[in-house]
Design an enzyme around this catalytic site. Structure first.
Site, mmCIF file in Angstrom:
data_model
loop_
_atom_site.group_PDB
_atom_site.id
_atom_site.type_symbol
_atom_site.label_atom_id
_atom_site.label_comp_id
_atom_site.label_asym_id
_atom_site.label_seq_id
_atom_site.Cartn_x
_atom_site.Cartn_y
_atom_site.Cartn_z
ATOM 1 N N CYS A 1 0.817 -1.219 0.000
ATOM 2 C CA CYS A 1 0.000 0.000 0.000
ATOM 3 C C CYS A 1 0.846 1.262 0.000
ATOM 4 O O CYS A 1 0.323 2.357 -0.176
ATOM 5 C CB CYS A 1 -0.950 -0.009 1.189
ATOM 6 S SG CYS A 1 -2.203 -1.285 1.054
ATOM 7 N N HIS B 1 -3.009 7.137 3.419
ATOM 8 C CA HIS B 1 -3.460 5.886 2.814
ATOM 9 C C HIS B 1 -4.829 5.536 3.398
ATOM 10 O O HIS B 1 -5.065 5.693 4.598
ATOM 11 C CB HIS B 1 -2.448 4.779 3.104
ATOM 12 C CG HIS B 1 -2.913 3.429 2.650
ATOM 13 N ND1 HIS B 1 -3.384 3.213 1.380
ATOM 14 C CD2 HIS B 1 -3.000 2.235 3.302
ATOM 15 C CE1 HIS B 1 -3.738 1.948 1.267
ATOM 16 N NE2 HIS B 1 -3.529 1.339 2.418
ATOM 17 N N ASN C 1 -10.065 0.489 0.209
ATOM 18 C CA ASN C 1 -8.606 0.495 0.113
ATOM 19 C C ASN C 1 -8.204 0.011 -1.285
ATOM 20 O O ASN C 1 -8.306 -1.171 -1.586
ATOM 21 C CB ASN C 1 -8.027 -0.435 1.190
ATOM 22 C CG ASN C 1 -6.514 -0.469 1.189
ATOM 23 O OD1 ASN C 1 -5.878 0.052 0.269
ATOM 24 N ND2 ASN C 1 -5.934 -1.098 2.198
#
Ligand code: UT7
Length: 332
Positions: A116, A256, A286
């Site tokens: 990520c 994030h 996500n």
């Protein structure tokens, strides 16, 4: 030329049409809108349903929008870097596929895999190429088709992820805008808590690995959560201290988008009010390498030249980091 900075001069993005809601997920597994909203903060996520299409399909569209918005011809582009954990193929790099699809013929490209944190790592890499003076137009893509590695029978993972792509253009500037500073960190001990068991060289695909559902994301949520909360906040606060930035100096935290609770904890440690935090996790979930560019794309119209942004991530590896960006252009 010495002393040049790498400025973000445009953003493009692509979100697939299909919307997977919490209600639809609740029909597929034992979960609920209430649980997902309270524990993660996601209402819906977009899923790429186009048959036979992968991450480059979305990357191509994000880059084409970027080229159009920045009035750039594909042949002018020097480098295309793609951050992804869901490449079209194990090889070649998805960056090469996107470049071919959009007509980038005079440059080179490669992929970055940092979970990520991929976009942050790729942005750091792209910025250094620009700062070196050797390259003038560098595209950094963050793109992931997470639905290709999500087990839709696993309620601990399925609600979290979505598909999407974002891309930014980096160009040199003599002014004091752009990527101001970079802190990147990683610790391979994290691999135990977040990984894909099979499909790599340790465990190549086999009937057994498919039967054991080992080609999907494996995540132990709680240790990942604990690391993410402390590391994302630590590195963001470190960046503020390093540059004597107070919460008043920061226009936006660009975090994030993994869990609303992680985002809130990071913002709190930085002393930031919620209106100074970019949030779109409720709509996209996500999207791994795509979260940061998708945030900046969503908020582009509210960004002004000179705004201070702190980009902050945590992901598989473990990897984490922060980049301090001084925004380089006003909205149209
Ligand atoms: O981007 C890469 C980095 N990844 C992350 O940052 C993810 C970090 N981790 C997390 O965000 C959270 O740990 C999760 C969202 C994955 C899980 O939230 P949690 O608050 O840590 O829940 P938990 O794992 O402690 O589970 C609590 C309960 C369990 O039931 P029991 O054992 O208390 O009876 C789970 O079985 O919630 C249950 N549960 C669910 N219930 C309804 C787990 N998933 C679900 C679900 N719906 N989808």
């Amino acid at each position: 030329m010495r002393g040049q900075k790498a400025a973000i001069t445009g953003i493009g993005a692509y979100i697939p049409d299909y919307i997977l809601t919490n209600d639809e997920l609740s029909n597929m597994m034992d979960t609920s809108d209430e649980w997902i909203m309270t524990r993660i903060g996601i209402k819906e996520r977009h899923i790429l349903k186009e048959e036979g299409e992968g991450t480059s399909f979305m990357g191509e569209r994000a880059v084409n929008q970027l080229l159009e918005k920045t009035n750039t011809k594909p042949e002018e582009v020097d480098i295309l870097i793609c951050a992804t954990v869901t490449p079209d193929h194990v090889f070649p790099a998805t960056a090469n596929i996107i470049a071919d699809k959009v007509g980038i013929k005079n440059g080179f490209g490669f992929d970055v895999n940092a979970g990520c944190s991929g976009f942050l790592y790729a942005l750091a890499t792209g910025a250094k190429y620009v700062e070196s003076g050797m390259y003038k137009k560098v595209i950094v893509v963050g793109a992931d088709k997470m639905s290709s590695i999500v087990d839709y029978t696993d309620r601990t993972v399925a609600p979290i992820f979505g598909d999407g792509a974002g891309a930014v253009m980096l160009e040199p500037t003599d002014d004091n805008y752009g990527v101001m500073d970079i802190i990147l960190e990683s610790d391979g001990v994290g691999r135990h808590y977040l990984h894909q068991k099979a499909g790599g060289s340790v465990k190549p695909p086999s009937h057994e690995s498919v039967d054991a559902r080992e080609h999907y994301i494996y995540q132990e949520g709680q240790p990942v959560f604990k690391w993410a909360v402390s590391k994302m906040a630590d590195v963001s606060v470190e960046m503020m201290k390093k540059h004597n930035l107070t919460s008043d100096d920061i226009r936006y935290l660009v975090p994030h988008q993994a869990n609303m609770r992680i985002i809130s904890a990071t913002a709190k440690r930085m002393g930031l009010d919620p209106h100074k935090v970019m949030i779109n996790i409720d709509r996209y979930g996500n999207t791994t390498a795509a979260t940061l560019p998708l945030c900046m794309w969503d908020y582009e119209k509210s960004l002004k030249k000179g705004d201070n942004l702190i980009l902050s991530t945590f992901g598989a590896g473990f990897t984490w980091g922060a980049i301090y960006v001084k925004w380089a252009y006003d909205p149209e």
